[in-house]
Design a protein around this motif. Sequence first.
Motif, mmCIF file in Angstrom:
data_model
loop_
_atom_site.group_PDB
_atom_site.id
_atom_site.type_symbol
_atom_site.label_atom_id
_atom_site.label_comp_id
_atom_site.label_asym_id
_atom_site.label_seq_id
_atom_site.Cartn_x
_atom_site.Cartn_y
_atom_site.Cartn_z
ATOM 1 N N CYS A 38 0.885 -1.226 -0.010
ATOM 2 C CA CYS A 38 0.036 0.107 -0.096
ATOM 3 C C CYS A 38 0.753 1.091 -0.075
ATOM 4 O O CYS A 38 0.647 2.230 -0.517
ATOM 5 N N TYR A 39 2.107 1.179 0.822
ATOM 6 C CA TYR A 39 2.834 2.235 0.833
ATOM 7 C C TYR A 39 3.488 2.593 -0.513
ATOM 8 O O TYR A 39 3.711 3.867 -0.862
ATOM 9 N N ALA A 40 3.983 1.357 -1.244
ATOM 10 C CA ALA A 40 4.456 1.334 -2.600
ATOM 11 C C ALA A 40 3.506 2.232 -3.557
ATOM 12 O O ALA A 40 3.775 3.066 -4.308
ATOM 13 N N ILE A 41 2.329 1.722 -3.445
ATOM 14 C CA ILE A 41 1.007 1.930 -4.474
ATOM 15 C C ILE A 41 0.827 3.618 -4.185
ATOM 16 O O ILE A 41 0.606 4.448 -5.081
ATOM 17 N N GLY A 42 0.904 4.023 -3.141
ATOM 18 C CA GLY A 42 0.462 5.522 -2.893
ATOM 19 C C GLY A 42 1.716 6.246 -3.043
ATOM 20 O O GLY A 42 1.501 7.403 -3.662
ATOM 21 N N GLY A 47 3.623 10.040 -7.052
ATOM 22 C CA GLY A 47 4.737 10.597 -8.028
ATOM 23 C C GLY A 47 4.035 10.772 -9.485
ATOM 24 O O GLY A 47 4.524 11.759 -10.248
ATOM 25 N N LEU A 48 3.163 9.994 -9.933
ATOM 26 C CA LEU A 48 2.560 10.079 -11.226
ATOM 27 C C LEU A 48 1.495 11.393 -11.182
ATOM 28 O O LEU A 48 1.713 12.159 -12.273
ATOM 29 N N ALA A 49 1.238 11.664 -10.175
ATOM 30 C CA ALA A 49 0.362 12.990 -10.127
ATOM 31 C C ALA A 49 1.160 14.233 -10.281
ATOM 32 O O ALA A 49 0.810 15.295 -11.147
ATOM 33 N N PHE A 50 2.405 14.073 -9.673
ATOM 34 C CA PHE A 50 3.225 15.279 -9.792
ATOM 35 C C PHE A 50 3.660 15.433 -11.407
ATOM 36 O O PHE A 50 3.853 16.499 -11.543
ATOM 37 N N LEU A 51 4.264 14.288 -11.904
ATOM 38 C CA LEU A 51 4.625 14.161 -13.227
ATOM 39 C C LEU A 51 3.473 14.924 -14.235
ATOM 40 O O LEU A 51 3.780 15.408 -15.056
ATOM 41 N N ALA A 53 1.067 16.745 -13.240
ATOM 42 C CA ALA A 53 0.691 18.368 -12.819
ATOM 43 C C ALA A 53 2.104 19.135 -13.710
ATOM 44 O O ALA A 53 1.993 20.127 -14.250
ATOM 45 N N GLU A 54 3.203 18.392 -13.557
ATOM 46 C CA GLU A 54 4.245 19.285 -14.270
ATOM 47 C C GLU A 54 4.061 19.347 -15.744
ATOM 48 O O GLU A 54 4.514 20.436 -16.225
ATOM 49 N N ARG A 55 3.782 18.506 -16.567
ATOM 50 C CA ARG A 55 3.578 18.473 -17.819
ATOM 51 C C ARG A 55 2.428 19.421 -18.258
ATOM 52 O O ARG A 55 2.235 19.859 -19.352
ATOM 53 N N LEU A 56 1.514 19.255 -17.235
ATOM 54 C CA LEU A 56 0.129 20.246 -17.604
ATOM 55 C C LEU A 56 0.554 21.670 -17.323
ATOM 56 O O LEU A 56 0.074 22.591 -18.284
ATOM 57 N N TRP A 57 1.314 22.116 -16.730
ATOM 58 C CA TRP A 57 1.486 23.513 -16.275
ATOM 59 C C TRP A 57 3.024 23.814 -16.658
ATOM 60 O O TRP A 57 3.840 23.661 -16.533
#
Length: 57
Positions: A38-42, A47-51, A53-57
Amino acid sequence: MHPSRRPSRRGTNRLAHCRTKGARRRSTALIQLLHGACYAIGTGVIGLAFLWAERLW
């Protein structure tokens, strides 16, 4: 003496006690494995959300 470090029982219930002790250890190992997964999935999702967000903005 620590309560989880009791000496094994002797007599007629010794085999049953050994089975219970093994089941308790397997249960603890399974809980640790689930916690790690669960820790690894979270961490991966964040990490994917930050990537994303970086590509979007």
